[in-house]
Design an enzyme around this catalytic site. Sequence first.
Site, PDB file in Angstrom:
ATOM      1  N   GLU A   1       0.999  -1.105  -0.068  1.00 32.27           N
ATOM      2  CA  GLU A   1      -0.058   0.000  -0.045  1.00 32.27           C
ATOM      3  C   GLU A   1       0.994   1.086  -0.118  1.00 32.27           C
ATOM      4  O   GLU A   1       1.700   1.185   0.744  1.00 32.27           O
ATOM      5  CB  GLU A   1      -0.918   0.071   1.249  1.00 32.27           C
ATOM      6  CG  GLU A   1      -1.664   1.040   1.198  1.00 32.27           C
ATOM      7  CD  GLU A   1      -2.671   1.249   2.295  1.00 32.27           C
ATOM      8  OE1 GLU A   1      -2.895   0.412   3.260  1.00 32.27           O
ATOM      9  OE2 GLU A   1      -3.416   2.298   2.530  1.00 32.27           O
TER      10      GLU A   1
ATOM     11  N   ARG B   1       5.456 -12.682   9.690  1.00 34.55           N
ATOM     12  CA  ARG B   1       6.066 -11.644   9.255  1.00 34.55           C
ATOM     13  C   ARG B   1       7.417 -11.373  10.038  1.00 34.55           C
ATOM     14  O   ARG B   1       7.829 -12.165  10.871  1.00 34.55           O
ATOM     15  CB  ARG B   1       5.273 -10.614   9.476  1.00 34.55           C
ATOM     16  CG  ARG B   1       5.218 -10.343  10.905  1.00 34.55           C
ATOM     17  CD  ARG B   1       4.015  -9.370  11.332  1.00 34.55           C
ATOM     18  NE  ARG B   1       4.428  -7.948  10.927  1.00 34.55           N
ATOM     19  CZ  ARG B   1       3.445  -7.441   9.799  1.00 34.55           C
ATOM     20  NH1 ARG B   1       2.528  -7.916   9.361  1.00 34.55           N
ATOM     21  NH2 ARG B   1       3.714  -6.101   9.389  1.00 34.55           N
TER      22      ARG B   1
ATOM     23  N   LYS C   1       4.545   0.585   9.591  1.00 34.40           N
ATOM     24  CA  LYS C   1       4.480   1.681   8.947  1.00 34.40           C
ATOM     25  C   LYS C   1       3.685   3.000   9.686  1.00 34.40           C
ATOM     26  O   LYS C   1       4.530   4.116   9.663  1.00 34.40           O
ATOM     27  CB  LYS C   1       3.756   1.644   7.851  1.00 34.40           C
ATOM     28  CG  LYS C   1       4.456   0.738   6.754  1.00 34.40           C
ATOM     29  CD  LYS C   1       4.027   1.072   5.275  1.00 34.40           C
ATOM     30  CE  LYS C   1       2.929   0.042   4.587  1.00 34.40           C
ATOM     31  NZ  LYS C   1       2.676   0.041   3.431  1.00 34.40           N
TER      32      LYS C   1
END
Length: 563
Positions: free
Chosen positions: A39, A265, A275
């Site tokens: 994104e 992850r 983020k």
Amino acid sequence: MSDDSSSPAPLPRHFIQQIIDADLASGKHSKVVTRFPPEPNGYLHIGHAKSICLNFGLAQEFKGNCHLRMDDTNPTKEEVEYVDSIQEDVRWLGFDWHEHYYQASDYFERMHADAIRLIQMGKAYVCYLSTEQMREYRGDLIKPGKESPTRNSSVAENLAAFEKMTRGEFDEGKAVLRAKIDMASPNVHLRDPVIYRIRKAEHHNTGNRWCVYPMYDYAHPLEDAYEGITHSICTLEFEVHRPFYDWLLKTLDTSAKPQQIEFARLNITYTVLSKRKLLELVQEKRVQGWDDPRMPTLSGLRRRGYTPASIRKFCEVIGVTKFNSLSDVALLEHAVRDDLNKTSPRFMAVLDPIKLVIDNYPEGQVEQLEAQNNPEDPSAGSRIVPFSKTLLIEREDFQEVAPKKYFRLTPGQEVRLRWGYYVKCTHCVKDSAGNVTEVHCTYDPATKGGDSPDGRKVKGTIHWVSAEHAGDVEVRLYDRLFLKEDMNDLADDEDWRTQLNPQSLTVIRGKVEPALLQLKPGTRVQFERTGYFCVDTKDSTVNRPVFNRTVTLKDSWAKQVAK
Ligand code: ATP
Ligand code: MG
């Protein structure tokens, strides 16, 4: 047997490789298509690198394709700056999407048409509950959900209502489109999830064309299906979303049916990889930007001096699993140290200078000594280093009263000056406060180049620069950005910012041999005995390099495993 890290045993095939092996063997797929779908709401970080190396790596291994897709379905948080940086970072890491560059926003028309199809099938309806009501109606793990009052409105009513939403006739938050699945499902993600919402915001790609936007959970499977992705790899927290992913593609009967596969992850010690938090560090000016060399972003690591090969190597070593864990940041440092050891030219730089005067060296004489650029690589050539009567050495390379096994300068002891001569320490000079201001020595002219013709050995070799010829440069030493090892393990009421390391950046002035002044921004070098450094790409000017320390020379990780 040696355990030389440059020739490790081949890694066992991980579970995703095994799934693909089976899919190719069974004929389920003949070509592998993966994607990396960021994104564009921030810069890529080392966690993304894990996903990039995995997705592009699988495409390479199986001679398939990997798409780069901007997952830009949210109009309010995304910016063109991020899109550009993402492309730059993926290329820098060494991967190429070829012609397969896509934007989720290019599919808005198609996604909207598919939403209408769902309504026509009786599989979606417009709901007017407020966010709070919807939460209340959804129920929880114990309590089943409650139906929305409009859950059973007719197809015609829903088509008309969705049309009104699309035309902008409702305010934000006044209506949503929901999939009609099962309000009693044990998986809350199947309790009629919202698939479209109203956002009256400009989108960086589609401008004001739309005021309804698809939700991530609806958009993502469709993007994968439209592009013919075969293996859609995401992180573990999406496991509970998979039933909806499969429901949607089955209900719409898309021609491609990508398989969602979840992996753990990356988490790293002393690091945050959210983020949102990285954005806050930038916005609150706790760092100097997304590419601050202390940031775990790819642009930060690049500016710090990390090589793409070292990051790829790190991602290979940490592997791909189904279990969340915390990787030691020392592994990342080990990877870059290993790579730089092979490739970087050596230079001499003194970070904490003190004068060394050679009393028997002729006043005013300057010799141009030859120094090899990389003793491990003769093809790296050599350079000239000026030598004179007054040198600068590291303060810690002299001790007036030395402990046993101190092989550097102390009165009566002889050491080698790198590429120069043997010198024997005679005495030091102190100021009125008792601080050493000068170290004195004598040199043996017969030892030029660093060896004694009579076979006399010395145990220490120290680096130096000629005081008169040395350049004066800014050097930035970095330490970890956070003090806490596991930044995911904070108390609920603990602000993660309180764990910021106030000493993460130390700026000093160093004295360097003249050759270092000519280096171009981005050049990576080793300062003998002190570490690997990179010429800063932002703040260096012509003949005035600023040096960022990438990593220290000492491999604390190797020591740990050797214990
Ligand atoms: P956020 O931090 O806001 O949750 P995100 O990290 O998921 O966002 P995306 O831009 O959606 O950001 O990520 C793109 C891809 O990178 C996704 O496929 C995601 O699974 C993967 N990814 C993100 N963070 C990591 C990580 N720490 N380790 C491995 N893969 C990651
Ligand atoms: Mg995400």
